[in-house]
Design a protein around this motif. Sequence first.
Motif: not given
Lengths: 190, 190
Positions: A67, A114-115, A125, A127-130, A188, A190
């Motif tokens: 990712s 986070n990474s 791909v 992505l962080t949501g929360s 993307v 989201m």
Amino acid sequence: MRIPKKERQRIIAQSFQEEPFLTDEEMAKRCNVSIQTIRLDRVELGIPELRERIKHMAENHFDPVKSLLQEEVIGEIVDLQLDQSGVSILEINKEHVFARNQIARGHILFAQANSLAVAIVDAEVALTGSAGIRFVRPVRLGEKCIAHAKVIRKQINNSLQVDVKTKVNGEIVFQGIFDVYRLEDGRVSM
Amino acid sequence: MRIPKKERQRIIAQSFQEEPFLTDEEMAKRCNVSIQTIRLDRVELGIPELRERIKHMAENHFDPVKSLLQEEVIGEIVDLQLDQSGVSILEINKEHVFARNQIARGHILFAQANSLAVAIVDAEVALTGSAGIRFVRPVRLGEKCIAHAKVIRKQINNSLQVDVKTKVNGEIVFQGIFDVYRLEDGRVSM
């Protein structure tokens, strides 16, 4: 209290097996002996030093990150099982700390965790949501942060919940739960 | 639906007053007119362009940051009332995005919000204890992120709860609640 040598070496062998990132310093504290004693024990037991153990882990098979580009990961990934778990190491250098007190800036520890949470995801791909995070104790210049990530839940909506605990010498300094979304088709949405 | 010019100009004057960081683009969308129309309205109303408005705010009195060196803040602080509120601006450039999709990396938005939450604190040393954050929508290369921070609670144990909302063109892209500790005597005793 001193532990007899035989018992100490049994503990050492087992500890390094379970926690390959333990430093001699931390091991010495745990056994209440000098660092030199731990070094000699390691030599007797045939356990390589930390740097060698890390190198060995890194050379061993682990899944490639999908990712992210390798250079986009903050910290060095030394173990990765996609959609399951991962480990990364980040040594805190001068660029990571506040000038005034040599304490690592919060977003550096966040970035490592986070990474790693994103790197675990088996998708092109992610992505962080929360996230919910906690800085448990300040980290200082020169300390080696070892982040351990584990997928604790896979949700129906293509998201993963990843638990990350970052330790210095076996002591937790940061922890976080990250909700990470995989975006299968590269879009993307989201 | 077109709004009559007089009513539109009333809305524009009020909006720029309440949200000095609104772009002409966003204003045009809200009023359903062209960007050119908004520019002309601004000229007629004597409202300077965004860059000028920001410069003006930055030149105006705002409290100096105490807990960080100015260059340690991620983003540019344009308003700051210690222990109360603050605003910072960060334009997403190439170093902030993932190579593959030009989306801003999570820790960049986190860093802007976190450093603003720390900058608000009226103390020589302040550290983040914990945070709950949400990435509301992906932010792309070139977008201008405006973080608004507000102290929502002062606790007895010398900690502040800071709410940060980051917007692009008036739309929330990130939000977080940060628990920040002040360390009055410069010692770190978390």
